[in-house]
Design a protein around this motif. Structure first.
Motif, PDB file in Angstrom:
ATOM      1  N   ILE A  34       7.641   1.574 -10.141  1.00  0.00           N
ATOM      2  CA  ILE A  34       7.453   1.351  -8.700  1.00  0.00           C
ATOM      3  C   ILE A  34       5.981   1.082  -8.398  1.00  0.00           C
ATOM      4  O   ILE A  34       5.635   0.246  -7.568  1.00  0.00           O
ATOM      5  CB  ILE A  34       7.929   2.588  -7.889  1.00  0.00           C
TER       6      ILE A  34
ATOM      7  N   GLY B  80       0.583   3.551  -3.019  1.00  0.00           N
ATOM      8  CA  GLY B  80       0.019   4.838  -2.628  1.00  0.00           C
ATOM      9  C   GLY B  80       0.979   5.983  -2.908  1.00  0.00           C
ATOM     10  O   GLY B  80       0.574   7.032  -3.416  1.00  0.00           O
ATOM     11  N   GLY B  81       2.242   5.782  -2.591  1.00  0.00           N
ATOM     12  CA  GLY B  81       3.237   6.831  -2.837  1.00  0.00           C
ATOM     13  C   GLY B  81       3.365   7.117  -4.326  1.00  0.00           C
ATOM     14  O   GLY B  81       3.423   8.280  -4.742  1.00  0.00           O
ATOM     15  N   SER B  82       3.395   6.041  -5.138  1.00  0.00           N
ATOM     16  CA  SER B  82       3.532   6.225  -6.588  1.00  0.00           C
ATOM     17  C   SER B  82       2.339   6.970  -7.163  1.00  0.00           C
ATOM     18  O   SER B  82       2.486   7.882  -7.984  1.00  0.00           O
ATOM     19  CB  SER B  82       3.646   4.864  -7.286  1.00  0.00           C
TER      20      SER B  82
ATOM     21  N   LEU C 291       0.304   8.945  -5.508  1.00  0.00           N
ATOM     22  CA  LEU C 291       0.283  10.319  -4.993  1.00  0.00           C
ATOM     23  C   LEU C 291       1.264  11.218  -5.743  1.00  0.00           C
ATOM     24  O   LEU C 291       0.904  12.330  -6.138  1.00  0.00           O
ATOM     25  CB  LEU C 291       0.620  10.324  -3.501  1.00  0.00           C
ATOM     26  N   VAL C 292       2.495  10.751  -5.926  1.00  0.00           N
ATOM     27  CA  VAL C 292       3.482  11.591  -6.602  1.00  0.00           C
ATOM     28  C   VAL C 292       2.980  11.950  -8.005  1.00  0.00           C
ATOM     29  O   VAL C 292       3.007  13.114  -8.417  1.00  0.00           O
ATOM     30  CB  VAL C 292       4.861  10.891  -6.657  1.00  0.00           C
TER      31      VAL C 292
ATOM     32  N   LEU D  33       0.829  -1.209   0.000  1.00  0.00           N
ATOM     33  CA  LEU D  33       0.000   0.000   0.000  1.00  0.00           C
ATOM     34  C   LEU D  33       0.863   1.258   0.000  1.00  0.00           C
ATOM     35  O   LEU D  33       0.596   2.211  -0.732  1.00  0.00           O
ATOM     36  CB  LEU D  33      -0.924   0.010   1.226  1.00  0.00           C
ATOM     37  N   ALA D  34       1.912   1.242   0.819  1.00  0.00           N
ATOM     38  CA  ALA D  34       2.814   2.399   0.876  1.00  0.00           C
ATOM     39  C   ALA D  34       3.443   2.642  -0.492  1.00  0.00           C
ATOM     40  O   ALA D  34       3.511   3.784  -0.964  1.00  0.00           O
ATOM     41  CB  ALA D  34       3.895   2.172   1.926  1.00  0.00           C
ATOM     42  N   ILE D  35       3.895   1.560  -1.141  1.00  0.00           N
ATOM     43  CA  ILE D  35       4.575   1.690  -2.431  1.00  0.00           C
ATOM     44  C   ILE D  35       3.602   2.166  -3.515  1.00  0.00           C
ATOM     45  O   ILE D  35       3.883   3.122  -4.245  1.00  0.00           O
ATOM     46  CB  ILE D  35       5.226   0.345  -2.818  1.00  0.00           C
TER      47      ILE D  35
ATOM     48  N   VAL E 217       7.537  12.813 -14.591  1.00  0.00           N
ATOM     49  CA  VAL E 217       7.146  12.423 -13.222  1.00  0.00           C
ATOM     50  C   VAL E 217       6.343  11.114 -13.243  1.00  0.00           C
ATOM     51  O   VAL E 217       6.629  10.183 -12.475  1.00  0.00           O
ATOM     52  CB  VAL E 217       6.344  13.545 -12.543  1.00  0.00           C
TER      53      VAL E 217
ATOM     54  N   GLN F  82       8.615   8.190 -14.108  1.00  0.00           N
ATOM     55  CA  GLN F  82       9.513   7.765 -13.032  1.00  0.00           C
ATOM     56  C   GLN F  82       8.791   6.982 -11.933  1.00  0.00           C
ATOM     57  O   GLN F  82       9.424   6.319 -11.131  1.00  0.00           O
ATOM     58  CB  GLN F  82      10.199   8.996 -12.397  1.00  0.00           C
ATOM     59  N   THR F  83       7.470   7.120 -11.875  1.00  0.00           N
ATOM     60  CA  THR F  83       6.744   6.439 -10.796  1.00  0.00           C
ATOM     61  C   THR F  83       6.094   5.126 -11.258  1.00  0.00           C
ATOM     62  O   THR F  83       5.674   4.327 -10.427  1.00  0.00           O
ATOM     63  CB  THR F  83       5.623   7.351 -10.230  1.00  0.00           C
TER      64      THR F  83
END
Lengths: 159, 192
Positions: A74, A44-46, A48-49, A40-42, A67, A70-71
């Motif tokens: 991941i 979610g972060g991707s 979000l960015v 979820l962190a991985i 951008v 690059q995400t």
């Protein structure tokens, strides 16, 4: 009846070897769930960015396609972790999920989220350099869908 | 410390929070979702430092423009985390996973401090295209490993199979969790 067949299918899944093993273990469910959260962190972060860039709130001077590009790798890694941990979690309590409204909301939102991600958000993001109102709307929609997926997912545990 | 936890557990708002049907799940959901903001975005800052992603962006820009979003998540996470602890203070304090998590967070803080000190001293060189020192790669990797450990031990808190009320436990477990085994009345303090 359709729903009866679906129920029987879920029942079979719950009786599966994996579901059985997780239920009989004191630590397997929590550990798999913990790795689900790392996924979820991985993811979610991707998300979000990329979405914050679409909204013009993060790295707004950098090209959108850079951008998002690059995400994306991941993001896929996060998805793989989430799906491969999510399935055994589901197998261990398939019947509970069958009766859980949160589960069905999550699965619907997940399906919509994946289609939106790979057929609308990424193709458009990867071909855009500067932002506009349409891309902002896409970023907002994407964030909203994934928030529903994650939030209703958490709620399966409370129901 | 235990006295403080007991005192907290007896305050009005602690009891209200624990007994509330919806507040606790909502706070916990916010706590979990802030993982995405905090650790998910920090992931990209760390991957930049490791030279894996966003290599065209100067590190200083990554720190100025991306890190604040992560810190926003950290703030939300800390706030909701304190509330979750406040609802269940004694049980959490005597939870081996909670204790392990706190230790990991201290290590993560130390790691972040060392990184930022190093960046203050020599960060200008990293932007000028000179290669990033191995020690920075190492701190970024350590950050990801430690925070993953925080997520894992954090999730375990709710499933604590070493709970003080579940005796017998190995002696080292009771020692590490600070269980007072003889005083059974301790167990019921949080009301669960």
């Amino acid at each position: 009846m359709e729903s009866e067949r679906l129920f029987n299918f879920f029942d079979q899944l719950e009786q599966s070897f994996i579901g059985e093993a997780i239920r009989n273990s004191i630590w397997m469910f929590p550990v798999i769930e913990a790795f689900h959260l790392i996924g979820l962190a991985i993811l979610g972060g991707s998300i979000l960015v990329g979405d914050l860039r679409l909204l013009g709130l993060l790295l707004s001077t950098k090209p959108i396609n850079y951008v998002i590009g690059q995400t994306t790798l991941i993001l896929k890694l996060g998805l793989i972790i989430l799906v491969s941990t999510g399935i055994p979690l589901f197998l261990s309590e398939a019947i509970k999920c069958y009766y859980s409204r949160a589960f069905w909301i999550k699965m619907s939102a997940l399906l919509i989220g994946l289609v939106f991600l790979f057929f609308i958000r990424n193709p458009m993001g990867l071909s855009a350099v500067e932002g506009n109102a349409k891309l902002k709307l896409i970023g907002f929609t994407s964030i909203s869908i994934w928030a529903i997926v994650a939030g209703s997912g958490r709620w399966i545990g409370f129901s | 410390m235990l006295e403080i936890a007991i005192w907290l557990s007896e305050t009005k708002w602690s009891i209200a929070l624990l007994e509330s049907l919806y507040m606790y799940p909502w706070i916990e959901s916010a706590h979990v979702l802030s993982i995405c903001f905090f650790i998910g975005i920090l992931l990209f800052v760390d991957l930049r430092l490791m030279g894996v992603a966003f290599t065209k962006l100067p590190i200083s820009e990554m720190n100025k423009k991306v890190l604040p979003w992560s810190l926003f998540g950290f703030g939300l996470m800390t706030l909701t985390g304190f509330l979750l602890f406040y609802a269940i203070p004694v049980r959490s304090y005597q939870n081996i996973f909670f204790r392990f998590k706190v230790i990991l967070i201290l290590f993560a803080g130390l790691n972040a401090f060392l990184f930022h000190r190093q960046m203050k001293r020599e960060g200008r060189n990293w932007d000028e295209g000179k290669s990033i020192p191995k020690s920075v790669h190492l701190k970024a990797a350590a950050s990801l490993v430690i925070w993953s450990g925080v997520i894992i031990s954090g999730r375990m808190i709710a499933y604590n199979w070493f709970d003080c009320d579940r005796q017998p436990q190995p002696e080292w477990v009771n020692w590490a969790a600070g269980c007072i085994v003889d005083l059974n009345q301790m167990g019921g303090l949080d009301g669960i």
